[in-house]
Scaffold this active site. Structure first.
Site, mmCIF file in Angstrom:
data_model
loop_
_atom_site.group_PDB
_atom_site.id
_atom_site.type_symbol
_atom_site.label_atom_id
_atom_site.label_comp_id
_atom_site.label_asym_id
_atom_site.label_seq_id
_atom_site.Cartn_x
_atom_site.Cartn_y
_atom_site.Cartn_z
ATOM 1 N N ASP A 1 0.855 -1.181 0.000
ATOM 2 C CA ASP A 1 0.000 0.000 0.000
ATOM 3 C C ASP A 1 0.895 1.236 0.000
ATOM 4 O O ASP A 1 1.708 1.409 0.904
ATOM 5 C CB ASP A 1 -0.854 -0.043 1.278
ATOM 6 C CG ASP A 1 -2.053 0.870 1.195
ATOM 7 O OD1 ASP A 1 -3.143 0.427 1.537
ATOM 8 O OD2 ASP A 1 -1.883 2.037 0.796
ATOM 9 N N ASP B 1 -3.198 2.603 -6.006
ATOM 10 C CA ASP B 1 -2.121 2.703 -5.017
ATOM 11 C C ASP B 1 -1.887 1.443 -4.200
ATOM 12 O O ASP B 1 -1.180 1.482 -3.204
ATOM 13 C CB ASP B 1 -2.364 3.892 -4.085
ATOM 14 C CG ASP B 1 -3.557 3.668 -3.168
ATOM 15 O OD1 ASP B 1 -4.400 2.809 -3.484
ATOM 16 O OD2 ASP B 1 -3.635 4.358 -2.143
ATOM 17 N N GLU B 2 -2.509 0.324 -4.583
ATOM 18 C CA GLU B 2 -2.217 -0.874 -3.810
ATOM 19 C C GLU B 2 -2.307 -2.141 -4.658
ATOM 20 O O GLU B 2 -3.006 -2.182 -5.671
ATOM 21 C CB GLU B 2 -3.114 -0.989 -2.581
ATOM 22 C CG GLU B 2 -4.588 -1.060 -2.846
ATOM 23 C CD GLU B 2 -5.372 -1.147 -1.543
ATOM 24 O OE1 GLU B 2 -5.762 -2.256 -1.161
ATOM 25 O OE2 GLU B 2 -5.578 -0.105 -0.906
#
Length: 393
Positions: A12, A127-128
């Site tokens: 993350d 974003d992850e």
DNA sequence: TCTGGGGTCCTAGGACCC
DNA sequence: TCTGGGGTCCTAGGACCC
């Protein structure tokens, strides 16, 4: 039949959008910065190199906070909070507009850096990611540290990683040591590190479920693990109740899904002021067309066609309704989408002002894989047909 | 101070078919 | 004669996630 113990990582990026902005505007490092709000302007750089930033206190509109720096979070400003509320909490915070193109670039960079370790990556948004490290040799902590270094090297940004036996635990674990975290979880850690956590920390237990759990006296994951299965079933239904019992004990067999096809594409817009269905008809109609054309463009750009068209309306009282319509052929044509969307719109009584309008196309297949009949097929007359038998297809 | 935009998955009822 | 029983598709809404 026992499968080998898996080694699943969740990665993350830390305060991703805000951190990308800080790379551009390093003078903002250490300040409360908020990203979001929608239609606000980017900062202007003067000829002498100084920049003037918009402040949160000057914001007017209906936007929400997309991300904030850790300094802004310390003032109580979090994602999804209304901007007007955020402005009251942190009037001096710097306000930046979202720049998705920039975030997508950095997203591509960090994912490429991880891909050097393994192709077993599941995309979970900008974003992850989940990473299946089962077949990557080396000590878990060591591999995770090397991945973090590679991400930092490729982007200048930090991330948090947890390596665990499954996605559920990896996801929870990556939050435990944020930012710049590196967490290893094993089954032995469940009682000490997972059970004390609020049930809400489990991916899949949202605000509604957490509230219902609290109402029956369950606040933590540990309390959930001890809960009477019958009680859970009575409140949540069989499927969700058995899932709750599984996750409370850290069990999760979901695989890392390396690739998937999109199911739907949509565009929606919240108006600056609520629009009157009759008096504002010209604006509404124009926006409606724009959304249809936008979805059509998205479909073509990504190479898909869809067969179900849907619309979404949110009224001034925030009540939201949807209608959809399945067509006989797949399409990525704006005019065809608009025709379908118009049929949907006719089925919604318009008695209030409209806050949001959205258009969605689903039942997608890759363009070129259409099995749709090119033209309506005429039923062929067969003098030998048995009237009780269905016509051949 | 009213609460974005882009998604996925699940549920549940009715239609329709065998 | 109280009217089965599945399976699949369509539609609407809602929870949840990033």
């Amino acid at each position: 039949m026992s499968s080998p113990v898996r080694r699943i990582a969740h990665l993350d990026m830390d305060a991703f959008y805000a951190s990308v902005e800080l790379l551009r505007y390093p003078d903002l490092r250490g300040h409360a910065v908020v990203i979001g709000g929608g239609r606000n302007a980017a900062p202007e750089t003067q000829p002498d190199g100084t920049r003037s930033y918009a402040r949160l206190r000057d914001y007017v509109g209906r936007g929400v906070v997309t991300t904030s720096t850790y300094e802004a979070r310390a003032l109580g400003v979090f994602s999804a909070m209304g901007m007007m509320k955020a402005a009251r909490l942190a009037p001096d915070a710097v306000l930046l507009p979202t720049d998705f193109d920039a975030y997508r670039r950095y997203s591509g960079l960090f994912k490429a850096a991880v891909r050097a370790f393994t192709g077993q990556i599941e995309d979970r948004g900008i974003d992850e990611i989940y990473i299946d490290l089962t077949d990557v040799p080396g000590d878990a902590r060591d591999v995770a540290a090397r991945i973090k270094a590679a991400v930092k090297d490729a982007t200048g940004l930090t991330c948090s990683i947890c390596v665990a036996p499954n996605k559920l635990l990896a996801k929870i674990g990556s939050e435990l040591d944020k930012p710049d975290g590196l967490t290893i979880l094993t089954p032995a850690d469940i009682p000490t590190r997972i059970w004390p956590l609020a049930a809400r920390k489990v991916n899949g237990i949202g605000p509604k479920a957490a509230e219902k759990l609290a109402a029956i006296g369950i606040e933590t994951v540990g309390e959930l693990a001890e809960a009477d299965p019958g009680l859970l079933q009575a409140h949540f239904g069989r499927n969700y109740a058995s899932w709750l019992a599984e996750v409370a004990n850290g069990r999760d067999e979901r695989p890392v899904v390396v690739s998937s096809e999109p199911k739907s594409m949509s565009r929606e817009t919240t108006f600056e002021r609520d629009l009157h269905p009759r008096n504002d008809r010209p604006v509404l109609s124009e926006q409606f067309t724009r959304l249809c054309m936008h979805v059509a463009e998205d479909l073509r750009r990504k190479g898909y066609v869809g067969r179900t068209v849907g619309i979404k309306l949110r009224f001034d009282d925030f009540h939201t309704v949807t209608r959809d319509l399945t067509m006989t052929v797949h399409t990525a044509d704006g005019a065809a989408i608009r025709r379908g969307a118009t049929e949907c719109l006719k089925r919604i009584p318009l008695e209030r002002r409209i806050r949001l309008l959205g258009v969605r196309v689903s039942a997608l297949i890759p363009a070129g894989e259409q099995g749709d009949d090119p033209a309506p097929v005429q039923e062929e007359f067969r003098f030998d047909a048995d009237p009780d038998e269905p016509a051949p297809r």
